[in-house]
Design an enzyme around this catalytic site. Structure first.
Site, PDB file in Angstrom:
ATOM      1  N   CYS A  40      12.991 -29.569 -13.759  1.00 29.03           N
ATOM      2  CA  CYS A  40      11.976 -29.663 -14.728  1.00 29.03           C
ATOM      3  C   CYS A  40      10.830 -30.522 -14.532  1.00 29.03           C
ATOM      4  O   CYS A  40       9.781 -30.189 -14.554  1.00 29.03           O
ATOM      5  CB  CYS A  40      12.594 -30.333 -16.009  1.00 29.03           C
ATOM      6  SG  CYS A  40      14.234 -29.482 -16.652  1.00 29.03           S
TER       7      CYS A  40
ATOM      8  N   CYS B 299       7.568 -29.838 -12.705  1.00 25.85           N
ATOM      9  CA  CYS B 299       6.344 -29.030 -13.567  1.00 25.85           C
ATOM     10  C   CYS B 299       5.822 -30.002 -14.638  1.00 25.85           C
ATOM     11  O   CYS B 299       4.576 -30.031 -14.844  1.00 25.85           O
ATOM     12  CB  CYS B 299       6.569 -27.793 -13.770  1.00 25.85           C
ATOM     13  SG  CYS B 299       6.898 -26.450 -12.601  1.00 25.85           S
TER      14      CYS B 299
ATOM     15  N   CYS C  76      21.293 -20.269 -48.801  1.00 22.69           N
ATOM     16  CA  CYS C  76      20.926 -21.698 -48.580  1.00 22.69           C
ATOM     17  C   CYS C  76      20.146 -22.137 -49.458  1.00 22.69           C
ATOM     18  O   CYS C  76      20.389 -23.430 -49.665  1.00 22.69           O
ATOM     19  CB  CYS C  76      20.096 -21.270 -47.207  1.00 22.69           C
ATOM     20  SG  CYS C  76      20.578 -20.070 -45.885  1.00 22.69           S
TER      21      CYS C  76
ATOM     22  N   HIS D 182      20.336 -26.002 -50.500  1.00 13.81           N
ATOM     23  CA  HIS D 182      19.313 -26.915 -50.239  1.00 13.81           C
ATOM     24  C   HIS D 182      17.984 -26.896 -51.137  1.00 13.81           C
ATOM     25  O   HIS D 182      17.149 -27.639 -50.734  1.00 13.81           O
ATOM     26  CB  HIS D 182      18.925 -26.261 -48.845  1.00 13.81           C
ATOM     27  CG  HIS D 182      20.209 -26.736 -47.990  1.00 13.81           C
ATOM     28  ND1 HIS D 182      20.488 -28.232 -47.871  1.00 13.81           N
ATOM     29  CD2 HIS D 182      20.911 -26.132 -47.282  1.00 13.81           C
ATOM     30  CE1 HIS D 182      21.555 -28.249 -46.954  1.00 13.81           C
ATOM     31  NE2 HIS D 182      21.767 -26.822 -46.662  1.00 13.81           N
TER      32      HIS D 182
ATOM     33  N   CYS E  59      26.463 -24.595 -41.304  1.00 10.23           N
ATOM     34  CA  CYS E  59      26.724 -24.172 -42.654  1.00 10.23           C
ATOM     35  C   CYS E  59      27.173 -22.862 -43.055  1.00 10.23           C
ATOM     36  O   CYS E  59      27.825 -22.921 -44.376  1.00 10.23           O
ATOM     37  CB  CYS E  59      25.169 -24.398 -43.048  1.00 10.23           C
ATOM     38  SG  CYS E  59      24.695 -26.094 -43.662  1.00 10.23           S
TER      39      CYS E  59
HETATM   40  C1  HEC Z   1      27.655 -25.298 -50.130  1.00 10.72           C
HETATM   41  C2  HEC Z   1      26.477 -25.491 -50.049  1.00 10.72           C
HETATM   42  C3  HEC Z   1      25.575 -25.263 -48.631  1.00 10.72           C
HETATM   43  C4  HEC Z   1      25.050 -24.122 -48.319  1.00 10.72           C
HETATM   44  C5  HEC Z   1      25.249 -22.670 -49.141  1.00 10.72           C
HETATM   45  C6  HEC Z   1      24.321 -24.233 -46.989  1.00 10.72           C
HETATM   46  N1  HEC Z   1      24.263 -25.378 -46.766  1.00 10.72           N
HETATM   47 FE1  HEC Z   1      23.255 -26.481 -45.222  1.00 10.72          FE
HETATM   48  N2  HEC Z   1      24.114 -28.209 -45.612  1.00 10.72           N
HETATM   49  C7  HEC Z   1      25.022 -28.432 -46.652  1.00 10.72           C
HETATM   50  C8  HEC Z   1      25.538 -29.787 -46.510  1.00 10.72           C
HETATM   51  C9  HEC Z   1      26.574 -30.514 -47.558  1.00 10.72           C
HETATM   52  C10 HEC Z   1      24.808 -30.436 -45.444  1.00 10.72           C
HETATM   53  C11 HEC Z   1      24.815 -31.867 -44.899  1.00 10.72           C
HETATM   54  C12 HEC Z   1      23.992 -32.773 -45.750  1.00 10.72           C
HETATM   55  C13 HEC Z   1      22.798 -32.442 -45.681  1.00 10.72           C
HETATM   56  O1  HEC Z   1      22.128 -32.815 -44.685  1.00 10.72           O
HETATM   57  O2  HEC Z   1      22.225 -31.549 -46.466  1.00 10.72           O
HETATM   58  C14 HEC Z   1      23.913 -29.469 -44.834  1.00 10.72           C
HETATM   59  C15 HEC Z   1      22.997 -29.690 -43.965  1.00 10.72           C
HETATM   60  C16 HEC Z   1      21.982 -28.712 -43.480  1.00 10.72           C
HETATM   61  C17 HEC Z   1      20.862 -29.030 -42.474  1.00 10.72           C
HETATM   62  C18 HEC Z   1      20.636 -30.142 -41.940  1.00 10.72           C
HETATM   63  C19 HEC Z   1      19.528 -31.229 -42.665  1.00 10.72           C
HETATM   64  C20 HEC Z   1      19.288 -32.415 -42.110  1.00 10.72           C
HETATM   65  O3  HEC Z   1      18.305 -33.121 -42.441  1.00 10.72           O
HETATM   66  O4  HEC Z   1      20.147 -32.797 -41.050  1.00 10.72           O
HETATM   67  C21 HEC Z   1      20.309 -27.637 -42.502  1.00 10.72           C
HETATM   68  C22 HEC Z   1      19.038 -27.520 -41.703  1.00 10.72           C
HETATM   69  C23 HEC Z   1      20.884 -26.669 -43.190  1.00 10.72           C
HETATM   70  N3  HEC Z   1      22.066 -27.404 -43.782  1.00 10.72           N
HETATM   71  C24 HEC Z   1      20.774 -25.290 -43.245  1.00 10.72           C
HETATM   72  C25 HEC Z   1      21.507 -24.360 -43.942  1.00 10.72           C
HETATM   73  C26 HEC Z   1      20.836 -23.092 -44.023  1.00 10.72           C
HETATM   74  C27 HEC Z   1      20.110 -22.494 -43.013  1.00 10.72           C
HETATM   75  C28 HEC Z   1      21.887 -22.404 -44.970  1.00 10.72           C
HETATM   76  C29 HEC Z   1      22.098 -21.015 -45.077  1.00 10.72           C
HETATM   77  C30 HEC Z   1      22.614 -20.001 -44.197  1.00 10.72           C
HETATM   78  C31 HEC Z   1      22.512 -23.537 -45.439  1.00 10.72           C
HETATM   79  N4  HEC Z   1      22.513 -24.700 -44.995  1.00 10.72           N
HETATM   80  C32 HEC Z   1      23.824 -23.168 -46.511  1.00 10.72           C
HETATM   81  C33 HEC Z   1      25.498 -27.438 -47.628  1.00 10.72           C
HETATM   82  C34 HEC Z   1      25.065 -26.291 -47.728  1.00 10.72           C
HETATM   83  C1  HEC Z   2       7.763 -23.631 -12.397  1.00 10.83           C
HETATM   84  C2  HEC Z   2       7.357 -24.683 -13.214  1.00 10.83           C
HETATM   85  C3  HEC Z   2       8.041 -25.228 -14.121  1.00 10.83           C
HETATM   86  C4  HEC Z   2       9.556 -25.600 -14.378  1.00 10.83           C
HETATM   87  C5  HEC Z   2      10.231 -25.952 -13.107  1.00 10.83           C
HETATM   88  C6  HEC Z   2       9.982 -25.710 -15.843  1.00 10.83           C
HETATM   89  N1  HEC Z   2       8.937 -25.455 -16.769  1.00 10.83           N
HETATM   90 FE1  HEC Z   2       8.580 -25.974 -18.567  1.00 10.83          FE
HETATM   91  N2  HEC Z   2       6.839 -24.902 -18.603  1.00 10.83           N
HETATM   92  C7  HEC Z   2       6.220 -24.531 -17.830  1.00 10.83           C
HETATM   93  C8  HEC Z   2       5.055 -23.686 -18.140  1.00 10.83           C
HETATM   94  C9  HEC Z   2       3.928 -22.986 -17.131  1.00 10.83           C
HETATM   95  C10 HEC Z   2       5.012 -23.792 -19.602  1.00 10.83           C
HETATM   96  C11 HEC Z   2       4.180 -23.367 -20.469  1.00 10.83           C
HETATM   97  C12 HEC Z   2       4.469 -21.990 -21.062  1.00 10.83           C
HETATM   98  C13 HEC Z   2       3.632 -21.538 -21.975  1.00 10.83           C
HETATM   99  O1  HEC Z   2       2.576 -21.785 -22.526  1.00 10.83           O
HETATM  100  O2  HEC Z   2       3.986 -20.202 -22.271  1.00 10.83           O
HETATM  101  C14 HEC Z   2       6.247 -24.525 -19.806  1.00 10.83           C
HETATM  102  C15 HEC Z   2       6.703 -25.040 -21.024  1.00 10.83           C
HETATM  103  C16 HEC Z   2       7.652 -25.962 -21.538  1.00 10.83           C
HETATM  104  C17 HEC Z   2       8.000 -26.214 -22.758  1.00 10.83           C
HETATM  105  C18 HEC Z   2       7.234 -26.107 -23.999  1.00 10.83           C
HETATM  106  C19 HEC Z   2       5.865 -27.167 -24.297  1.00 10.83           C
HETATM  107  C20 HEC Z   2       4.606 -26.624 -23.801  1.00 10.83           C
HETATM  108  O3  HEC Z   2       3.783 -27.565 -23.296  1.00 10.83           O
HETATM  109  O4  HEC Z   2       4.527 -25.349 -23.772  1.00 10.83           O
HETATM  110  C21 HEC Z   2       9.030 -27.217 -22.580  1.00 10.83           C
HETATM  111  C22 HEC Z   2       9.754 -27.727 -23.625  1.00 10.83           C
HETATM  112  C23 HEC Z   2       9.446 -26.874 -21.374  1.00 10.83           C
HETATM  113  N3  HEC Z   2       8.605 -26.078 -20.720  1.00 10.83           N
HETATM  114  C24 HEC Z   2      10.522 -27.489 -20.843  1.00 10.83           C
HETATM  115  C25 HEC Z   2      11.122 -27.459 -19.475  1.00 10.83           C
HETATM  116  C26 HEC Z   2      12.408 -27.879 -19.102  1.00 10.83           C
HETATM  117  C27 HEC Z   2      13.396 -28.924 -19.835  1.00 10.83           C
HETATM  118  C28 HEC Z   2      12.665 -27.605 -17.722  1.00 10.83           C
HETATM  119  C29 HEC Z   2      13.664 -27.665 -16.896  1.00 10.83           C
HETATM  120  C30 HEC Z   2      14.936 -26.883 -17.368  1.00 10.83           C
HETATM  121  C31 HEC Z   2      11.484 -26.775 -17.394  1.00 10.83           C
HETATM  122  N4  HEC Z   2      10.361 -26.768 -18.703  1.00 10.83           N
HETATM  123  C32 HEC Z   2      10.957 -26.263 -16.033  1.00 10.83           C
HETATM  124  C33 HEC Z   2       6.506 -24.502 -16.417  1.00 10.83           C
HETATM  125  C34 HEC Z   2       7.867 -24.975 -15.775  1.00 10.83           C
END
Ligand code: HEC
Ligand code: HEC
Length: 258
Positions: free
Chosen positions: A72, A75, A174, A178, A219
């Protein structure tokens, strides 16, 4: 026992009783909902366990992915200093060419595939470590997902529909937890607004890192639902919608969460 009784039982078990309705228009990071000691752990560079993933990611960044080289760093600079933090804060992005959502993990995986012979499956620990390292470079930068234009608006609407759909045995969306019940307790944990600015985050509950994709799967397991596949369009629509909803919140990666 009929379906409704089963559901009521599961919901009560999960939620530990009833909770009062409370919806807040105020946008708050998950940081505001965790315990004081969890916040202190996140803020302490010696105590935050997520920093191990940052270090692992930093090491992978300069490690050749196949015999004969390719890193990585070639580049993007040895510490990723050539990466634009504003662009990192804008993920997931909409790719107009493929008409699809590209998450940060997808981008890293795509970049990696240019050099490696093998492709890693979604949420592989190496991808998660690289994602943690890269996102940590944008620590403090506000989330800034692009929501402009008809295509993006249409995708966001589809994400919102998924956010509001009821899933699984507990038949809840969700949105219910949330948005409606944010601030209430479930199994002793305060439910947050489900914001995305902390990810990838270290989870005390599992003792492992979770990116946003994995957290959504976790979740859905909590909801006793069949989770979307990690590389499915549905989960990316949810990631895109949730991330746009977090616009303006500073990136905390690696956050510490329950
Ligand atoms: C029964 C309640 C419940 C439901 C339904 C639920 N979650 Fe959660 N979720 C939680 C709890 C509890 C946590 C851990 C505490 C927190 O960060 O909210 C959590 C954490 C998260 C977090 C992390 C937030 C953070 O800041 O770390 C995300 C993102 C999330 N849920 C997305 C979803 C999504 C997308 C769905 C639907 C597919 C979903 N949850 C459905 C209870 C729920
Ligand atoms: C051969 C060159 C090359 C290598 C090796 C490479 N990247 Fe990239 N990477 C790029 C280019 C070019 C873009 C911009 C892509 C776009 O804008 O569509 C990019 C975009 C990204 C981005 C998004 C951020 C941005 O500026 O757009 C991330 C994160 C990233 N690369 C991570 C990695 C990681 C982690 C690795 C190793 C696993 C890696 N790259 C290896 C060329 C490379």
């Amino acid at each position: 026992m009929n379906g409704i009784a089963i559901r009521a039982l599961v919901v009560c078990t999960l939620l530990g009783g009833s909770f009062a309705q409370s919806a807040s228009a105020e946008q708050l990071s998950g940081y505001a909902f965790v315990k004081d000691e969890t916040r202190a752990m996140q803020d302490d560079d010696f105590a935050n366990p997520g920093l191990i993933a940052v270090e692992t990611g930093a090491a992978l960044f300069t490690t050749p992915f196949r015999d004969g080289g390719g890193t990585c760093a070639e580049c993007h600079g040895s510490e990723g200093e050539k990466l634009d933090v504003q662009r990192i804060a804008a993920y997931p992005v909409y790719d107009a060419e493929t008409k699809s959502i590209v998450t940060l993990q997808d981008r890293i995986s795509g970049c990696r595939s240019k050099i490696a012979n093998d492709a890693l499956p979604a949420n592989h620990r190496d991808l998660m470590a690289l994602e943690t390292f890269v996102r940590n470079r944008a620590h403090g930068v506000p989330v800034s997902v692009d929501t402009e234009g008809a295509e993006r608006q249409a995708l966001l609407e589809r994400g919102e529909v998924l956010y509001e759909t009821r899933y699984g045995l507990i038949d809840m969306s969700c949105h219910v937890c949330h948005t409606v019940y944010a601030g209430q307790y479930v199994r002793g944990q305060k439910i947050s607004q489900g914001q995305t600015n902390g990810f990838p985050a270290y989870r005390l509950g599992t003792g492992e890192m979770a990116n946003l994709n994995l957290r959504i799967i976790q979740c859905m397991n909590l909801m006793r639902a069949e989770p979307f596949r990690a590389d499915s369009e549905e989960i990316k629509l949810l990631e895109y919608f949730l991330s746009a909803r977090s616009n303006g919140l500073p990136i905390e990666t690696p956050a510490v969460r329950y």
